[in-house]
Design an enzyme around this catalytic site. Sequence first.
Site: not given
Length: 372
Positions: A170, A270
């Site tokens: 991240k 997604k």
Amino acid sequence: MKITRISVFAVELPTKGGAYRRPWGLSPAAYDSTIVKIETDAGVFGLGEVCPIGTHYMRGWAGAVRSGVPLIAKALIGEDPFQVERLNRAWDARFRDDQYVKAPLDMALWDIIGRASDRPVSEMLGGRYAEAAPLYRSVHVFDENGFSPDAISERCRHYRAEGYRHFQLKVGGEPDEDIAMIAAACSELRAGERVIADANCGWTMSSAIRVAQAVRDLPVVIEQPCRTLEECIAVRPHCGGPVKLDESMETIQDVLRAFHAGAVDIVCIKVGRVGGLTKARRMRDLCLDLGLTVCADDVWGSEIVSSSLAHFAQSTDPKHLINTTDLTDYVTVRTADGFPGRDGGEMTASTAPGLGLNLRLDALGAPIAVVD
Ligand code: 0XW
Ligand code: MG
């Protein structure tokens, strides 16, 4: 077959390990998920789930799901679940956007279609490949002060020991720190492993270009460097390796724009964000025909979301599938039995009919809405 009743459940999913560190701060310690159960007059039922984390970074709000699902559900009573494409077009005509609100209903329809056909959802989505799907793991750092190259190396070793081979960092914060963390993760890479640096829209164009140029010769995939597709298109020529787009990929039109701009190699689909398995499948099939690679992903969730991903991944040509996610590895609450789960760094879908799940009613409590 006709839909007779739709129940909606709310469930809180605490994060495994607690709140974790992102470049812009700590995550919440739990996310708010919504589960739906669609029943039919044939005694067959289906399950769906969506857990948008708009309180954190992704488009979508649990509150919108809670108020939107009963509205759409009303129009589904009396309909045949097998008419899933027609039903998608009908609810899109009435409720144009907010695809994530529709996702759990669409997922439950596919569960019913599989159960009623006595086949796993993976087969109903176009065909089941033999290979298990590789998993990626977000490299979560839990110590608020520990977002450092050493912490990243330690967490990569931790997830490697659990069997993972694809490590998602991240990034999206201060460019020099991000460069150091990417270098730390890449320095330990072994054969067959991958590093994906996900900025989650966090960089300005100049920061993204700075990082991309500094890591140009490292074996890293850069993911969603900036917020808009236009910014990502401008950054693309500075990247040495493949570019993955996630938040910008909401519709087929987004994929086509990015493809024609030469801005994407890997499309993160997604399932919740794009509106469920019907639209995810369309998007995936387009990507494969365009020669792109896909990541079969979702935002957050429990066994129901993860099972849908396992079936989606299992029905995707492995040559074009970089990886998928077992989201049950990120949360501590179990909502259903029957999900085969992660095997080291891979996942295989259940061969039982539908999604292959049995709801754990004790984990859910009473429904917050029932439409019949
Ligand atoms: C759980 N993930 C791997 C999926 C979503 O993109 C968010 C991410 C995370 O770890 O935060
Ligand atoms: Mg991402």
